[in-house]
Design a protein around this motif. Structure first.
Motif, PDB file in Angstrom:
ATOM      1  N   PHE A   4       0.871  -1.178   0.000  1.00 57.52           N
ATOM      2  CA  PHE A   4       0.000   0.000   0.000  1.00 57.52           C
ATOM      3  C   PHE A   4       0.908   1.227   0.000  1.00 57.52           C
ATOM      4  O   PHE A   4       1.730   1.406   0.891  1.00 57.52           O
ATOM      5  N   HIS A   6       0.782   5.337  -0.021  1.00 55.59           N
ATOM      6  CA  HIS A   6      -0.066   6.527   0.131  1.00 55.59           C
ATOM      7  C   HIS A   6       0.753   7.750  -0.262  1.00 55.59           C
ATOM      8  O   HIS A   6       1.830   7.989   0.281  1.00 55.59           O
ATOM      9  N   THR A   7       0.246   8.503  -1.215  1.00 54.47           N
ATOM     10  CA  THR A   7       0.943   9.699  -1.684  1.00 54.47           C
ATOM     11  C   THR A   7      -0.049  10.829  -1.897  1.00 54.47           C
ATOM     12  O   THR A   7      -1.119  10.616  -2.455  1.00 54.47           O
ATOM     13  N   VAL A  37      -2.136   2.109  -4.838  1.00 58.62           N
ATOM     14  CA  VAL A  37      -1.716   3.492  -4.601  1.00 58.62           C
ATOM     15  C   VAL A  37      -2.955   4.302  -4.244  1.00 58.62           C
ATOM     16  O   VAL A  37      -3.934   4.322  -4.999  1.00 58.62           O
ATOM     17  N   LEU A  38      -2.923   4.966  -3.095  1.00 52.44           N
ATOM     18  CA  LEU A  38      -3.983   5.886  -2.719  1.00 52.44           C
ATOM     19  C   LEU A  38      -3.406   7.286  -2.781  1.00 52.44           C
ATOM     20  O   LEU A  38      -2.313   7.542  -2.255  1.00 52.44           O
ATOM     21  N   THR A  39      -4.132   8.178  -3.452  1.00 57.60           N
ATOM     22  CA  THR A  39      -3.634   9.537  -3.672  1.00 57.60           C
ATOM     23  C   THR A  39      -4.745  10.559  -3.507  1.00 57.60           C
ATOM     24  O   THR A  39      -5.917  10.264  -3.759  1.00 57.60           O
ATOM     25  N   ASP A  40      -4.360  11.752  -3.125  1.00 55.05           N
ATOM     26  CA  ASP A  40      -5.307  12.861  -3.018  1.00 55.05           C
ATOM     27  C   ASP A  40      -5.455  13.605  -4.344  1.00 55.05           C
ATOM     28  O   ASP A  40      -6.202  14.570  -4.428  1.00 55.05           O
ATOM     29  N   VAL A  62      -8.991   4.168   3.013  1.00 57.06           N
ATOM     30  CA  VAL A  62      -7.635   4.197   3.593  1.00 57.06           C
ATOM     31  C   VAL A  62      -7.490   3.071   4.616  1.00 57.06           C
ATOM     32  O   VAL A  62      -6.506   2.324   4.606  1.00 57.06           O
ATOM     33  N   ALA A  65      -7.315  -0.297   2.865  1.00 55.67           N
ATOM     34  CA  ALA A  65      -6.000  -0.513   2.251  1.00 55.67           C
ATOM     35  C   ALA A  65      -4.979  -0.937   3.302  1.00 55.67           C
ATOM     36  O   ALA A  65      -4.139  -1.808   3.052  1.00 55.67           O
ATOM     37  N   PHE A  72       3.243  -0.936   4.415  1.00 53.62           N
ATOM     38  CA  PHE A  72       2.722   0.407   4.130  1.00 53.62           C
ATOM     39  C   PHE A  72       3.905   1.306   3.786  1.00 53.62           C
ATOM     40  O   PHE A  72       4.842   1.436   4.567  1.00 53.62           O
ATOM     41  N   GLN A  74       5.161   5.129   2.633  1.00 58.82           N
ATOM     42  CA  GLN A  74       4.897   6.559   2.469  1.00 58.82           C
ATOM     43  C   GLN A  74       6.120   7.184   1.819  1.00 58.82           C
ATOM     44  O   GLN A  74       7.162   7.307   2.452  1.00 58.82           O
ATOM     45  N   ALA A  81      -2.038  10.748   6.910  1.00 58.32           N
ATOM     46  CA  ALA A  81      -2.266   9.408   6.366  1.00 58.32           C
ATOM     47  C   ALA A  81      -1.790   8.313   7.309  1.00 58.32           C
ATOM     48  O   ALA A  81      -1.872   7.139   6.978  1.00 58.32           O
TER      49      ALA A  81
END
Length: 110
Positions: A4, A6-7, A37-40, A62, A65, A72, A74, A81
């Motif tokens: 996972f 997170h960006t 990939v989780l993104t804003d 989130v 994930a 995880f 980052q 996050a």
């Protein structure tokens, strides 16, 4: 392995963080890992990556994930996050590529 990432920033934005995340995710996927990939960063067009991209995730996405992953990552530390780690501790990898600067230009820990 399920990874996972997170960006805050990702494709279609252009920049160093965006490029590093895309390269890592592609290489992890090519090596046979499942990558999410989780993104804003919003994007209206469908994504055509060899890994899953979740844009502007809800708190539930989130948390899901974090439950799903084995590790995880980052690529730019974000306390915003980090909260799912309190509920689902996982191995955590952080890469930080820049110093934070104060308003007067001095380097410091904000």
């Amino acid at each position: 392995m399920r990874i996972f990432i997170h960006t805050p920033y990702f494709h279609p934005r252009i920049g160093g963080l965006e490029s590093v995340v895309e390269t890592l995710a592609r290489e992890f996927a090519a090596a046979g890992h499942a990558v999410r990939v989780l993104t804003d960063t919003p994007h209206d067009a469908p994504d055509a990556f060899p890994f899953e991209v979740v844009r502007v995730p809800t708190w539930r996405q989130v948390l899901d994930a974090m439950r799903w992953c084995d590790v995880f990552h980052q690529p730019n530390i974000s306390l915003k996050a980090l909260w799912p780690m309190a509920y689902c501790p996982r191995p955590w990898v952080v890469a930080h590529h820049i110093w934070y600067r104060r308003d007067d230009g001095r380097i410091g820990l904000q």
